[in-house]
Design an enzyme around this catalytic site. Sequence first.
Site, PDB file in Angstrom:
ATOM      1  N   HIS A  81      -8.401   1.983  -1.095  1.00 18.32           N
ATOM      2  CA  HIS A  81      -9.003   1.715  -2.487  1.00 18.32           C
ATOM      3  C   HIS A  81      -9.045   0.150  -2.931  1.00 18.32           C
ATOM      4  O   HIS A  81      -8.069  -0.620  -2.703  1.00 18.32           O
ATOM      5  CB  HIS A  81      -7.923   2.471  -3.363  1.00 18.32           C
ATOM      6  CG  HIS A  81      -6.567   2.421  -3.155  1.00 18.32           C
ATOM      7  ND1 HIS A  81      -5.900   2.865  -2.128  1.00 18.32           N
ATOM      8  CD2 HIS A  81      -5.391   1.457  -3.906  1.00 18.32           C
ATOM      9  CE1 HIS A  81      -4.695   2.617  -2.181  1.00 18.32           C
ATOM     10  NE2 HIS A  81      -4.340   1.850  -3.257  1.00 18.32           N
ATOM     11  N   GLN A 108       0.965  -1.202   0.101  1.00 13.12           N
ATOM     12  CA  GLN A 108      -0.090  -0.103   0.071  1.00 13.12           C
ATOM     13  C   GLN A 108       0.880   1.330   0.088  1.00 13.12           C
ATOM     14  O   GLN A 108       1.623   1.337   0.768  1.00 13.12           O
ATOM     15  CB  GLN A 108      -0.868   0.043   1.169  1.00 13.12           C
ATOM     16  CG  GLN A 108      -1.957   1.280   1.162  1.00 13.12           C
ATOM     17  CD  GLN A 108      -2.893   0.995   2.400  1.00 13.12           C
ATOM     18  OE1 GLN A 108      -3.036   0.191   3.234  1.00 13.12           O
ATOM     19  NE2 GLN A 108      -3.948   2.190   2.087  1.00 13.12           N
TER      20      GLN A 108
HETATM   21  P1  5GP Z   1      -1.308   0.969  -3.482  1.00 10.73           P
HETATM   22  O1  5GP Z   1      -0.072   0.940  -3.915  1.00 10.73           O
HETATM   23  O2  5GP Z   1      -1.783   2.078  -2.620  1.00 10.73           O
HETATM   24  O3  5GP Z   1      -2.180  -0.074  -3.555  1.00 10.73           O
HETATM   25  O4  5GP Z   1      -2.062   1.747  -4.976  1.00 10.73           O
HETATM   26  C1  5GP Z   1      -1.926   3.195  -5.023  1.00 10.73           C
HETATM   27  C2  5GP Z   1      -2.379   3.356  -6.483  1.00 10.73           C
HETATM   28  O5  5GP Z   1      -2.858   4.801  -6.784  1.00 10.73           O
HETATM   29  C3  5GP Z   1      -1.212   3.008  -7.557  1.00 10.73           C
HETATM   30  O6  5GP Z   1      -1.651   2.165  -8.350  1.00 10.73           O
HETATM   31  C4  5GP Z   1      -1.139   4.300  -8.162  1.00 10.73           C
HETATM   32  O7  5GP Z   1      -0.618   4.240  -9.448  1.00 10.73           O
HETATM   33  C5  5GP Z   1      -2.103   5.319  -7.915  1.00 10.73           C
HETATM   34  N1  5GP Z   1      -1.908   6.538  -7.971  1.00 10.73           N
HETATM   35  C6  5GP Z   1      -1.279   7.173  -7.144  1.00 10.73           C
HETATM   36  N2  5GP Z   1      -1.281   8.602  -6.963  1.00 10.73           N
HETATM   37  C7  5GP Z   1      -2.423   8.908  -7.957  1.00 10.73           C
HETATM   38  C8  5GP Z   1      -3.111   9.993  -8.643  1.00 10.73           C
HETATM   39  O8  5GP Z   1      -2.572  11.024  -8.203  1.00 10.73           O
HETATM   40  N3  5GP Z   1      -3.848   9.784  -9.384  1.00 10.73           N
HETATM   41  C9  5GP Z   1      -4.410   8.374  -9.746  1.00 10.73           C
HETATM   42  N4  5GP Z   1      -5.504   8.356 -10.822  1.00 10.73           N
HETATM   43  N5  5GP Z   1      -3.903   7.303  -9.133  1.00 10.73           N
HETATM   44  C10 5GP Z   1      -2.918   7.754  -8.560  1.00 10.73           C
END
Ligand code: 5GP
Length: 115
Positions: free
Chosen positions: A101, A95
């Site tokens: 999300h 994360q």
């Molecule tokens: P995690 O690694 O927390 O499970 O996923 C975070 C996700 O958020 C990643 O896939 C990354 O590409 C996406 N993400 C991060 N910053 C932004 C942003 O500013 N806009 C959008 N649309 N996606 C984002």
Amino acid sequence: MSDNAPTIFSRIIAREIPATIVYEDEQALAFKDIHPAAPFHVLVIPKRPLASIEAMSPEDAALFGHLVWVCKKVANDAGHSAYRVVANAGAEVGQTVFHHHFHVLAGRSFKWPPG
Ligand code: 5GP
């Protein structure tokens, strides 16, 4: 559980930074991931800034059920009846944004178990 500090996703909810929004209602927002890991990659978030599934209380169960329904809807609306839904809960498992999300991924084949 109390809500978490604002993250970049709070700024997307507030329309302070742009995102390609594909679904919105009172409780949820869905938008395209900025770095897609599949041809279809949408993030489904609660408007409340809960940090992760780990921050859930029993009272949040209905909200999370709704978010899962939104995952199905955004995939179906894009023509996908097969998709993967993933949630990272905790930095150790990947994360990076601490506003819960669900990743909804489709449009290619996937391996199991995930890496
Ligand atoms: P995690 O690694 O927390 O499970 O996923 C975070 C996700 O958020 C990643 O896939 C990354 O590409 C996406 N993400 C991060 N910053 C932004 C942003 O500013 N806009 C959008 N649309 N996606 C984002």
